[in-house]
Scaffold this active site. Structure first.
Site, short mmCIF file in Angstrom:
data_model
loop_
_atom_site.label_atom_id
_atom_site.label_comp_id
_atom_site.label_asym_id
_atom_site.label_seq_id
_atom_site.Cartn_x
_atom_site.Cartn_y
_atom_site.Cartn_z
N CYS A 129 19.80 -14.80 101.37
CA CYS A 129 19.30 -15.89 101.55
C CYS A 129 17.59 -15.50 102.20
CB CYS A 129 20.04 -16.78 102.70
SG CYS A 129 19.30 -18.68 102.65
N CYS A 179 17.44 -22.60 98.24
CA CYS A 179 17.40 -22.02 99.62
C CYS A 179 17.00 -23.32 100.59
CB CYS A 179 16.24 -21.06 99.87
SG CYS A 179 16.16 -20.41 101.40
P1 FAD Z 1 30.11 -12.20 100.42
O1 FAD Z 1 30.25 -13.58 100.34
O2 FAD Z 1 29.04 -11.32 101.52
O3 FAD Z 1 31.26 -11.42 100.17
C1 FAD Z 1 31.31 -9.97 99.84
C2 FAD Z 1 32.88 -9.57 100.01
O4 FAD Z 1 33.27 -8.21 99.92
C3 FAD Z 1 33.25 -9.85 101.67
O5 FAD Z 1 34.23 -10.42 101.75
C4 FAD Z 1 33.53 -8.38 101.87
O6 FAD Z 1 34.58 -8.23 102.85
C5 FAD Z 1 33.90 -7.68 100.57
N1 FAD Z 1 33.70 -6.32 100.60
C6 FAD Z 1 32.96 -5.51 100.83
N2 FAD Z 1 33.19 -4.15 100.60
C7 FAD Z 1 34.35 -4.12 99.76
C8 FAD Z 1 35.23 -3.15 99.23
N3 FAD Z 1 34.63 -2.00 99.25
N4 FAD Z 1 36.21 -3.44 98.70
C9 FAD Z 1 36.50 -4.86 98.61
N5 FAD Z 1 35.84 -5.83 99.24
C10 FAD Z 1 34.69 -5.41 100.03
N6 FAD Z 1 23.19 -19.06 100.85
C11 FAD Z 1 23.10 -20.11 100.31
O7 FAD Z 1 23.09 -20.58 99.25
N7 FAD Z 1 22.46 -21.29 101.26
C12 FAD Z 1 22.23 -20.95 102.24
O8 FAD Z 1 21.55 -21.58 102.99
C13 FAD Z 1 22.39 -19.62 103.06
N8 FAD Z 1 22.38 -19.24 104.14
C14 FAD Z 1 22.52 -18.11 104.44
C15 FAD Z 1 22.37 -17.56 105.96
C16 FAD Z 1 22.79 -16.45 106.37
C17 FAD Z 1 22.56 -16.01 107.85
C18 FAD Z 1 23.39 -15.72 105.56
C19 FAD Z 1 24.16 -14.48 106.14
C20 FAD Z 1 23.79 -15.92 104.44
C21 FAD Z 1 23.12 -17.02 103.80
N9 FAD Z 1 23.60 -17.37 102.35
C22 FAD Z 1 23.17 -18.81 101.94
C23 FAD Z 1 23.84 -16.50 101.32
C24 FAD Z 1 25.31 -16.47 101.17
O9 FAD Z 1 26.26 -16.59 101.99
C25 FAD Z 1 25.59 -15.06 100.04
O10 FAD Z 1 24.46 -15.19 99.10
C26 FAD Z 1 26.94 -15.29 99.46
O11 FAD Z 1 27.94 -15.41 100.54
C27 FAD Z 1 27.11 -14.15 98.53
O12 FAD Z 1 28.35 -14.19 97.87
P2 FAD Z 1 29.08 -12.75 97.64
O13 FAD Z 1 30.33 -13.16 97.04
O14 FAD Z 1 28.28 -11.83 96.88
O15 FAD Z 1 29.01 -11.79 98.85
#
Ligand code: FAD
Ligand code: UQ1
Length: 410
Positions: free
Chosen positions: A161, A339
């Site tokens: 983000c 965003c």
């Molecule tokens: P994540 O949701 O981070 O999940 C990754 C998962 O993988 C975690 O649960 C972790 O424990 C697991 N993992 C890691 N390593 C391993 C491993 N070796 N083995 C097994 N599991 C593992 N997005 C929006 O759309 N709008 C917003 O306004 C927004 N604001 C944000 C503000 C902040 C401060 C933050 C931090 C993020 C924001 N986001 C926003 C972004 C959004 O949260 C992420 O883009 C989204 O969560 C991505 O999803 P993901 O599944 O790729 O990763």
């Protein structure tokens, strides 16, 4: 010692969304996720501003994984895509026919000298919204602020983000104005990027807001060191060789450097930059055809958000079902990301755009303006959509709404 048709690695936004979708069609699914708590990370911005509490952003992992999916609480230690297996920290081997990789990004705190220590120290004035561990400190730092430099940083790496490092700055500015001490603060944005935002339409508006609200913006400047005994932050100038500058701060909101998780980087699944090497349109792995990726860990050149995950999820789903049935894949992701740039305690610019960095707005009004309705959507509607629709497998982003809204207008 486990075996399954479908393995999902990572139970964050992408992993849980895919588990919900795929488990409606396939019964033999394992999801690997080490944490027993699941956070709605987009709420962290509002928690930092005191508008929500950490418990409102949290749920148990058990409650966000479909009942017919086998959750193994463990993490991948190594990927062996040639043999269709992964090994876990507990020493298990899991064999799969198909795999979804959704392990997000890793925070590399150690790339900034003194950062960990400064975050851990209670009265340091140093905070970050990026981690569930530290996000509550942001509002404490804001409440304790009584004058001086308030600095907000954006690191020299891709981040989740890309708007979040500045959202908290606008909230802080609004907070201090409402408290009547805005004139005691110098508000400073220090970003490694060449402009305040990657999409011209929104960048122009955000720069205007900074000018109007007396926020100074320094581009191509990267935080490299924090001295929390003297409250000094050191920045390097990315376009000037050997030039650094140290500034005293009262409040320092840090966005930590981020990168692909080590386990991915050292595997043969990653590209040269360490991200999961997928086709940006089909989201299928470029070498291993039985592997797909979703979310922040992929090589897709889009801004990494939950909104992007929603739009990607339907593409991954349809393409995987076709691959599993021996058919050709045809679904394509257009790079949609969004965003919600919260600009204070009541307003928000809702940026939405695609791979070409062209605005792709859902509503037939100019979303480049600061709007109260978008703030209310961010605060109330989006968390509801996330927990009750997206994590149940029914939210593919706002594309359908956009088509209805723009019917006869485009
Ligand atoms: P994540 O949701 O981070 O999940 C990754 C998962 O993988 C975690 O649960 C972790 O424990 C697991 N993992 C890691 N390593 C391993 C491993 N070796 N083995 C097994 N599991 C593992 N997005 C929006 O759309 N709008 C917003 O306004 C927004 N604001 C944000 C503000 C902040 C401060 C933050 C931090 C993020 C924001 N986001 C926003 C972004 C959004 O949260 C992420 O883009 C989204 O969560 C991505 O999803 P993901 O599944 O790729 O990763
Ligand atoms: C979105 O779909 C989404 O996923 C649930 C987000 O993640 C939190 C968002 O922040 C945004 C802005 C969207 C886009 C949704 C609409 C209705 C424009």
């Amino acid at each position: 010692q486990h075996s399954c048709k479908l393995l999902i690695v990572g139970g964050g936004s992408g992993g849980c969304t895919m588990a919900a979708k795929l488990s409606k069609y396939e019964r033999d699914v394992i999801i690997l996720e080490p944490n027993d708590k699941h956070y709605y990370q987009p709420m962290f911005t509002l928690i930092g501003g005191g508008m929500k509490t950490i418990s409102q952003s949290r749920s148990s992992t058990k409650s966000v994984i479909p009942k017919n999916v086998n959750w193994i609480q463990d993490k991948v230690k190594s990927f062996n895509p040639q043999g269709n297996t992964v090994t876990t920290s507990n020493g298990d081997t899991i064999n799969y026919d198909y795999m979804v990789v959704s392990i997000g990004l890793q925070y590399n705190y150690d790339q900034i000298i003194g950062l960990r220590e400064a975050l851990e120290k209670k009265d340091s004035g140093v905070c970050t919204n990026y981690s569930s561990q530290y996000v509550e400190k942001t509002y404490q730092v804001l409440q304790n602020f009584n004058g001086g430099n308030a600095i907000f940083t954006f690191p020299n790496t891709p981040i989740k983000c890309a708007g979040a490092p500045q959202k908290i700055m606008y909230i802080a500015e609004d907070y201090l104005r409402r408290k009547g001490i805005r004139n005691k603060a110098n508000i400073i944005y220090k970003t490694s990027t060449p402009a305040i935002f990657g999409v011209k339409k929104y960048a122009q508006k955000l720069q205007q807001i900074c000018n109007a609200r007396n926020i100074s913006v320094g581009t191509r400047q990267n935080l490299i060191q924090i001295d929390s005994t003297q409250n000094k932050a050191t920045f390097e100038f990315l376009d000037v060789e050997n030039k650094t500058e140290s500034i005293e701060y009262s409040m320092l909101h840090v966005t930590p450097p981020m990168g692909p998780p080590d386990v991915l980087m050292k595997s043969s699944l990653s590209n040269s930059a360490g991200y999961l090497d997928v086709d940006p349109y089909t989201l299928r792995h470029n070498i291993y055809g039985n592997v797909f990726g979703i979310g922040d860990c992929t090589s897709c050149p889009t801004s990494k958000t939950g909104a992007a995950v929603a739009a990607q999820s339907i593409v991954v789903f349809k393409n995987m079902i076709n691959v599993m049935n021996g058919k050709n894949i045809k679904e394509k992701y257009d790079g949609y990301t969004s965003c919600p740039l919260v600009t204070g305690y009541s307003k928000c610019i809702l940026a939405e755009f695609d791979y070409d960095l062209k605005p792709l707005e859902t509503f037939p009004i100019n979303q480049g303006n600061e709007l109260r309705i978008m703030f209310l959507m961010k605060k109330h509607a989006l968390p509801f959509i996330y927990w009750n629709i997206m994590l149940k497998g029914y939210w593919n982003g706002p594309k359908t709404i956009r088509k209805i809204m723009h019917f006869g207008l485009d």
